[in-house]
Design an enzyme around this catalytic site. Structure first.
Site, PDB file in Angstrom:
ATOM      1  N   GLY A  70       0.756  -1.255  -0.102  1.00 24.40           N
ATOM      2  CA  GLY A  70       0.168  -0.005  -0.056  1.00 24.40           C
ATOM      3  C   GLY A  70       0.956   1.294   0.106  1.00 24.40           C
ATOM      4  O   GLY A  70       0.314   2.311  -0.795  1.00 24.40           O
ATOM      5  N   GLN A 178      -7.370   0.625   4.083  1.00 24.27           N
ATOM      6  CA  GLN A 178      -8.264  -0.101   5.216  1.00 24.27           C
ATOM      7  C   GLN A 178      -9.558  -0.351   4.689  1.00 24.27           C
ATOM      8  O   GLN A 178     -10.477  -1.247   5.350  1.00 24.27           O
ATOM      9  CB  GLN A 178      -8.081   0.954   6.382  1.00 24.27           C
ATOM     10  CG  GLN A 178      -6.876   1.298   6.937  1.00 24.27           C
ATOM     11  CD  GLN A 178      -6.570   0.015   7.807  1.00 24.27           C
ATOM     12  OE1 GLN A 178      -7.560  -0.841   8.277  1.00 24.27           O
ATOM     13  NE2 GLN A 178      -5.161  -0.195   8.157  1.00 24.27           N
ATOM     14  N   SER A 198      -3.890  -3.269  -0.458  1.00 19.70           N
ATOM     15  CA  SER A 198      -2.970  -4.027  -0.123  1.00 19.70           C
ATOM     16  C   SER A 198      -3.289  -5.287   0.293  1.00 19.70           C
ATOM     17  O   SER A 198      -4.290  -5.252   1.113  1.00 19.70           O
ATOM     18  CB  SER A 198      -2.380  -3.335   1.424  1.00 19.70           C
ATOM     19  OG  SER A 198      -1.146  -4.336   1.749  1.00 19.70           O
ATOM     20  N   THR A 236      10.666  -8.152 -11.369  1.00 24.12           N
ATOM     21  CA  THR A 236      10.215  -9.465 -11.490  1.00 24.12           C
ATOM     22  C   THR A 236       9.086  -9.504 -10.650  1.00 24.12           C
ATOM     23  O   THR A 236       9.152  -9.129  -9.430  1.00 24.12           O
ATOM     24  CB  THR A 236      11.286 -10.476 -11.318  1.00 24.12           C
ATOM     25  OG1 THR A 236      12.298 -10.343 -12.051  1.00 24.12           O
ATOM     26  CG2 THR A 236      10.671 -11.878 -11.426  1.00 24.12           C
ATOM     27  N   CYS A 324       4.792   6.447  21.106  1.00 23.20           N
ATOM     28  CA  CYS A 324       5.776   6.236  21.871  1.00 23.20           C
ATOM     29  C   CYS A 324       6.445   4.766  21.714  1.00 23.20           C
ATOM     30  O   CYS A 324       7.784   4.823  22.023  1.00 23.20           O
ATOM     31  CB  CYS A 324       5.436   6.667  23.242  1.00 23.20           C
ATOM     32  SG  CYS A 324       4.103   5.768  23.748  1.00 23.20           S
TER      33      CYS A 324
END
Length: 389
Positions: A70, A178, A198, A236, A324
């Site tokens: 994606g 999504q 994706s 490829t 984080c």
């Protein structure tokens, strides 16, 4: 018990998908560009997968181009249009809550002399259509707005956005990574020019994605080298990945309504139970215009990383609204864009439901999460102050 609730990050490969892929690792190993029988056999398999994926979005097979995922599809769509249309203009419109594959690409193009407008979103993560119209200039060459947000699950009014782009003769790209496999998408009815998808988000293998490019759209290639993908994407072909992607797409759209009904039921149960049982909580994203499996909730007075670690200790895999864990102290750009404070954004949790999720697992989360939140809040002086008032 081990429970996986991070399906927006990635999904397991379904057995039927793996079974379809296996021969292409061993006996069916030919290079699809070769003219001998080994190559021709694999070229045919790629063509079949291309047709399967095209059918799921109402496209023609020749409008589907395979990529490495994606992020590559997003990069190609945005850079490819920017460079192909730079004689016409240099202005791009996007939103502040896009995936980093879009935002970082736009930031890169700004350094190359392009101008980018980043649209604000409302408290639910929706762009304002009037803001979009106002942002359009004579030199606008591309609008790129995601179909559905990967963090908060909000679904944008893509049909309306696409029509505005068409009326103004502007190329429209949507990151549908999504949304694909969770929404009915029909590019034959909606004037989307480019669309990124994706495989690993729909129970297919990682490392393979696709970009839909409407016939007639001029775009520069991103990868140079060979004549693969009709001379637009060299390299490829990832034959086993493409075969797996095709099978995963076929399964996803054969079972779409059943899949969505199950996810929505479990999603709503989780949202209702957690927000009613845990005080000082907020659902992030639109209450109804959201992906069927997305639950994103902010818990005040706690820190996301501690919450994730505590959940992992009781066997629950989820993700946080804070970055984080990746070495940054900054909270999610999406949560900040919808108006959350740093403190509340840091206490956000994303639970995403998938095909393998059971009601028993949801009940387990509902049982385990409230005491974890309560325990973590006991360590917060801010929570003690609120309790004392």
């Amino acid at each position: 018990m081990k429970i996986y609730l991070d399906y927006a990050a990635t999904t397991p490969v379904k057995k039927e998908v793996l079974d379809e892929m296996m021969p292409y690792f061993t006996e069916k190993f030919g290079n699809p560009s070769s003219v001998h029988s080994f190559g021709r056999e694999n070229k045919k398999a790629i063509s079949e997968s291309r047709s399967k994926i095209a059918n799921t979005i109402g496209a023609k097979p020749e409008e589907i181009y395979f990529t490495g995922g994606g992020s590559e599809a997003d990069n190609w769509a945005i850079k490819g249009i920017a460079y192909a249309q730079k004689n016409k203009g240099n202005h791009i419109i996007t939103s502040k809550i896009e995936h980093h594959a879009v935002l970082h690409t736009c930031e890169y193009l700004e350094k190359e002399g392009f101008e980018v407008t980043y649209l604000d979103v409302d408290e639910y993560g929706l762009i304002n259509i009037d803001d979009l119209k106002d942002a359009i200039k004579e030199n606008t060459i591309l609008i790129t707005i995601m179909y559905a947000n990967n963090e908060i699950g909000t679904i944008q009014p893509i049909e309306e956005i696409a029509e505005i782009a068409k009326e103004n003769s502007i190329v429209f790209h949507t990151d549908a990574v999504q949304a694909y496999g969770n929404k009915k998408i029909d590019v034959s009815k909606t004037p989307i020019d480019l669309l990124s998808i994706s495989s690993h988000k729909i129970y297919g293998p990682k490392g393979i994605g696709a970009l839909y490019i409407r016939k007639g759209v001029k775009i520069h290639p991103l990868v140079h080298g060979g004549a693969q993908e009709r001379k637009r994407r060299a390299g490829t072909e990832n034959t086993h990945g493409i075969v797996g992607f095709g099978k995963a797409a076929e399964i996803a759209y054969e079972n779409l309504e059943e899949h969505n009904a199950k996810l929505i039921k479990l999603r709503d149960k989780l949202i209702n139970e957690l927000t009613s049982k845990i005080p000082y909580t907020k659902l992030n994203g639109h209450p109804t215009k959201r992906l069927p499996g997305n639950v994103n909730i902010s818990f005040e007075f706690i820190e996301g990383e501690s919450l994730l670690l505590s959940l992992d200790m009781v066997g629950i895999a989820a993700s946080s609204g804070s970055a984080c864990t990746s070495g940054s102290l900054d909270p999610s750009h999406v949560l900040m864009a919808i108006g959350l404070s740093h403190e509340v954004a840091h206490g956000s949790l994303r639970l995403t439901i998938g095909d393998m999720t059971t009601e028993e697992e949801i009940d387990y989360v509902i049982e385990k999460l409230p005491p974890i939140v309560d325990r973590l809040r006991q360590m917060s002086p801010l929570y003690e102050k609120v309790k004392g008032e």
